[in-house]
Scaffold this motif. Structure first.
Motif, PDB file in Angstrom:
ATOM      1  N   SER A  36       0.837  -1.194   0.000  1.00  0.00           N
ATOM      2  CA  SER A  36       0.000   0.000   0.000  1.00  0.00           C
ATOM      3  C   SER A  36       0.875   1.248   0.000  1.00  0.00           C
ATOM      4  CB  SER A  36      -0.963  -0.021   1.183  1.00  0.00           C
ATOM      5  OG  SER A  36      -1.941   0.982   1.028  1.00  0.00           O
ATOM      6  N   ASP A  37       0.282   2.363   0.343  1.00  0.00           N
ATOM      7  CA  ASP A  37       0.996   3.615   0.115  1.00  0.00           C
ATOM      8  C   ASP A  37       0.735   4.621   1.222  1.00  0.00           C
ATOM      9  OD1 ASP A  37       2.456   5.553  -1.563  1.00  0.00           O
ATOM     10  OD2 ASP A  37       2.146   4.009  -3.090  1.00  0.00           O
ATOM     11  N   ILE A  38       1.057   5.890   0.959  1.00  0.00           N
ATOM     12  CA  ILE A  38       0.998   6.926   1.989  1.00  0.00           C
ATOM     13  C   ILE A  38      -0.320   7.681   1.910  1.00  0.00           C
ATOM     14  CG2 ILE A  38       2.166   8.952   2.928  1.00  0.00           C
ATOM     15  CD1 ILE A  38       4.383   7.103   2.715  1.00  0.00           C
ATOM     16  N   GLY A  39      -1.046   7.697   2.997  1.00  0.00           N
ATOM     17  CA  GLY A  39      -2.311   8.421   3.053  1.00  0.00           C
ATOM     18  C   GLY A  39      -3.137   7.848   4.189  1.00  0.00           C
ATOM     19  N   CYS A  40      -4.402   8.303   4.311  1.00  0.00           N
ATOM     20  CA  CYS A  40      -5.291   7.746   5.343  1.00  0.00           C
ATOM     21  C   CYS A  40      -5.298   6.233   5.263  1.00  0.00           C
ATOM     22  CB  CYS A  40      -6.732   8.180   5.111  1.00  0.00           C
ATOM     23  SG  CYS A  40      -7.036   9.909   5.235  1.00  0.00           S
TER      24      CYS A  40
END
Lengths: 700, 194
Positions: free
Chosen positions: A396-400
């Motif tokens: 996954s990645d950067i964020g909420c």
């Protein structure tokens, strides 16, 4: 005398004020904590004062940097703001801009996050300045940040060099009384002077530019020696037993601590506003006068490393101050107190708060971990993805949506865009061994625009096959609801061009694209399975799903359209007071029973069981009743009905919804049974899909 | 005026509004202010703590054992932030804390003992109940300030606080907020025997 306007402003607003007061013409930024509030404040001051400042939310930090930098080539003043890891993304243009320089003033605001509170690293942007060879200003508080900015612009224009302002979180997010200064009118009309030797310098000329840069830095260091607004001594008193060299927040802390200890007259402080290049002359003269020097700077020993003779220094290099984490006032108080005792400077005794802290710690109060909001569409997406592929790998990645890790649907979170590249690399690593496993990457819409596309292009080109699920909530939610290119609204609220993720994905060469509604959990599970089948086909390839639903915090009205009120049944008729299965009092008639004769040996039950209670032995399955919590997911998922288990229709406290759905409005009540927290529940109805015991039902 | 303050609670309780009210007050009185806010990644329900320093201060953080005043909107967050209150060497006039909790005796004996010994004065009051009774569950924050302002050592005068609430609260809630403030002030005067 006219009375100047005073307001309590956030550090980032004070920075915006400083930028506006400097007559800056061009401002670009990419949101990221703790820098995100600068741009909205620029827009506010621009509107209040009817200015024509150009303002943009850029696609990413590199783009923001280059856009603003080239505006300075035309003679204008420009500034760019980002968080510290954003500067990593903009490092390429930063390095080169130091050599080539600027014409109009260029300010780079890079907000550091010691702690860290919401970043991947605690990196110190002052090192980046040193690495790139550009001057850096380290403000001690919002007021000083505002004051430093006009000086930074002037310095930048005088030496034709970019200047970094490095506030830490405790400056960016501090609130302080700020006096508004008049806004400078800097008349500049865009004029780009052709000069290929400079603007597109070849390596041979870069050597000369490097030489020039070294000279500039030397001259700047010298000029800093006499810039007493930035670098000065407090309580200067000839010889001193102990002196402090402090920069940025370290200075603010030193002042407050000395005041509290009543030592403000006893210990001189050399305040450094410009840690690079270091004003060596005043630093060495100060060290000369003191027997011992304590260095207080956040986060890394940038000043300490630049001082040649370290024999008198006390700081991070000798371990007196911790080399990780945020500098805290209690640490600084203890260090100064200890040094005073050691060097026979009278200091009041400290009362330790440790006994009280221990008493409270012994109470074992729960620490609230961050969770996705109630009604968040990401929760529905993550639930569906995990349900479709319980044994998948989830980059996954950067964020909420990094919080999807609470739902066991996020395996990696590295840097902006890495969901796509990690998935691609994982695919190739497994594929090399002839093994294809479900890999489901998740990335937010803004992160995808920021740096998802290069990874996707690469995946398509090199034949990677995985599912990329773009979680499109049409806003940058994590950092405070900034618009994305899809929104079609520019930074200052004007209508812009609305981009389409679909077109972008197709443009990357993806042939399989579906838009799904995450609020339709069943539909999303189905589409995810179909997408996986496509990646397995010999002529298949990358499959992209766009899970589109607005951020529920940003679009609360979405929930008013069709509120679904739910409740949880606790006492099913006729069995009253059903004991939780975990208590081992559950009657065996309610436990799952395996039937070998109808079993098709598909392993679904093994994969789906959240407790790993089912194992395969030869061509049959064994249920470990000591691990079974009675969630009934195995019976629900078995395609041939080979696992039999009655539906209880009431909560048995199995904890499945808490583990895999993790909604803040589903909370543990008596005997581990789950209840709904009405204060936070937004009536999204998503949890209706979750309970295989059918305890959650809709209230008509 | 040199005052260090902690305001703690959980997301959604309106810690920020309390900060805004105090900021307005301080600005009106012509004092300098610096502060900072800690909140985790979560939008709702996570711990929130605000540090406020009024007077001649440069850094926004309050150190452990450095706060003159603690206002806490939630019982557990109150416990977690108790250690910010200033202990006093002679056991008198240490930090002063006001906590919203239903049970005035919820802290265990060793903790109460420690607080007493170190001159830390704690007042517990069900601001939630007052806010609820008066028809605005969101106004626990206002009720707690009203309660605190009944104490003679609370550094902000209740009349001027009233003015700040009037200026800072959104028009929709203004009238009710002021009523809740007044009611809590008189409850405070009663409960603290003032």
């Amino acid at each position: 005398m006219s009375h100047k306007e005073e307001k309590v402003l956030l550090g980032n607003e004070a920075i915006a004020r400083g930028i506006i007061e400097s007559g800056c013409h061009f401002f670009a930024a990419y949101p990221g904590t703790p820098s995100s509030e600068i741009l909205p404040a620029i827009v506010r001051f621009k509107k209040e004062n009817h200015l024509d400042t150009y303002v943009e939310w850029s696609i990413n930090e590199k783009v923001a940097f280059e856009n603003a930098l080239v505006a300075t080539y035309t003679g204008k003043r420009a500034a760019v703001a980002m968080k510290q890891v954003g500067l990593n993304v903009a490092m390429d243009p930063l390095m080169s801009s130091a050599y080539i320089g600027t014409v109009g003033g260029f300010l780079i605001v890079s907000c550091d996050d010691p702690g860290p509170f919401s970043s991947q690293t605690e990196q110190d942007s002052r090192f980046m300045a040193m690495f790139a060879k550009v001057p850096v200003f380290d403000p001690a508080n919002p007021k000083e940040a505002q004051m430093m900015i006009p000086l930074a612009f002037d310095l930048s224009e005088k030496y034709q060099i970019p200047v970094i302002l490095r506030p830490v979180l405790r400056v960016s997010h501090a609130q302080q009384t700020i006096t508004f200064n008049p806004i400078a009118k800097v008349e500049r009309k865009a004029h780009f002077e052709h000069n290929p030797q400079r603007w597109s310098a070849t390596p041979r000329f870069r050597y000369f530019l490097h030489k020039q840069l070294n000279q500039k830095i030397k001259n700047i260091a010298e000029s800093f020696n006499s810039m007493t607004a930035l670098n000065f001594i407090e309580n200067d008193k000839g010889k001193a037993n102990l002196g402090i060299i402090a920069s940025g927040i370290g200075y603010s802390m030193a002042r407050d601590v000395l005041l509290e200890l009543g030592l403000q007259g006893d210990i001189p402080i050399l305040k450094i506003g410009t840690p690079y290049p270091l004003p060596v002359e005043i630093v060495e003269a100060f060290i000369e006068k003191c027997d011992h020097i304590l260095i207080l700077e956040e986060t890394e020993p940038v000043i300490e490393l630049q001082i040649r003779d370290k024999s008198k220094l006390i700081g991070r290099l000798d371990g007196t101050l911790p080399n990780e984490g945020e500098m805290l006032p209690e640490t600084v108080t203890r260090v100064i107190s200890d040094l005073c005792t050691k060097f026979s400077i009278p200091v009041p005794p400290m009362i330790s708060t440790a006994p009280l802290e221990k008493m409270v710690a012994d109470l074992g109060l729960s620490v609230r971990r961050p969770t996705l909001c109630s009604g968040c569409p990401h929760r529905a997406s993550f639930y569906a993805l995990k349900k479709a592929f319980p044994n998948g790998i989830f980059p996954s990645d950067i964020g909420c949506y990094t919080l999807g890790m609470n739902l066991e649907s996020v395996d990696t979170c590295h840097d902006m865009g890495a969901a796509v590249t990690f998935a691609s690399g994982l695919y190739q690593a497994y594929h090399q061994d002839g093994k294809d496993i479900p890999i489901i990457a998740t990335i937010g819409d803004s992160t995808f625009y920021h740096s998802g596309t290069p990874g996707l292009l690469n995946a398509v080109y090199n034949g990677s096959k995985f599912i990329l699920c773009i979680l499109d909530n049409s806003i940058v939610a994590m950092t405070g609801m900034q618009p994305t290119p899809e929104t079609g609204i520019t930074a200052d609220g004007h209508p812009g061009k609305s981009l389409s993720i679909e077109e972008l994905v197709k443009g990357c060469g993806v042939k399989y694209l579906k838009v799904v509604n995450p609020y339709d959990i069943k539909g999303m599970i189905r589409e995810t399975e179909k997408a996986y089948q496509y990646t397995l086909k010999p002529d298949g390839g990358m499959a992209v799903l766009i899970a589109r639903y607005p951020c529920i915090i940003n679009q609360k009205d979405q929930l008013k359209i069709k509120p679904i009120r739910v409740d949880i049944r606790h006492t099913p008729p006729p069995e009253k007071g059903l004991p939780p299965l975990k208590s081992k009092e559950m009657p065996s008639s309610l436990l799952p029973v395996y039937h070998e004769d109808t079993c098709c040996q598909c392993d679904t039950c093994v994969i789906q069981c959240p407790e790993e209670a089912i194992t395969r032995e030869g061509d049959r399955y064994i249920i470990d009743y000591s691990k079974c919590t009675g969630c009934r997911v195995c019976a629900q998922e078995c395609p041939t009905g080979a696992i039999e288990m009655p539906v209880i229709g009431a909560c048995i406290g199995c904890g499945y919804c808490l583990k895999r759905f993790e909604c803040p409005s589903l909370v543990k009540g008596e005997e581990g049974r789950v209840v709904i927290d009405r204060l936070t529940c937004v009536n999204c109805g998503l949890c209706l899909e979750v309970c295989a015991q059918e305890a959650i039902y809709q209230i008509e | 005026m040199n005052i260090q303050m902690i305001i703690s609670g959980v997301g959604g309780q309106g810690v920020l509004l309390v900060t805004r009210i105090i900021s307005d007050y301080v600005l009106r009185e012509g004092h300098s202010l610096i502060g900072s806010e800690d909140h985790g990644m979560s939008q709702r329900g996570g711990s929130v703590i605000t540090y406020l320093k009024i007077g001649d201060f440069n850094s926004p953080l309050v150190k452990r054992g450095g706060a003159d005043i603690l206002l806490s909107l939630e019982r557990n967050e109150a416990l977690k932030t108790l250690h910010y209150l200033r202990p006093s060497k002679n056991g008198q006039n240490g930090g002063l804390g006001f906590i919203n909790a239903p049970d005035p005796n919820y802290m265990n004996e060793p903790i109460r003992h420690y607080l007493r010994d170190n001159g830390i004065e704690i007042h517990i009051f069900s601001a939630d109940r007052i806010a609820m009774e008066m028809g605005s569950v969101q106004s626990t924050n206002i009720a707690l300030i009203g309660f605190a302002s009944a104490h003679p050592r609370f550094p902000f005068s209740h009349e001027k606080l009233r003015g700040s609430i009037d200026r800072v609260t959104p028009p929709k809630f203004k009238e009710l907020s002021l009523k809740i403030f007044d009611r809590s002030l008189s409850e405070g005067q009663k409960l603290m025997n003032l």
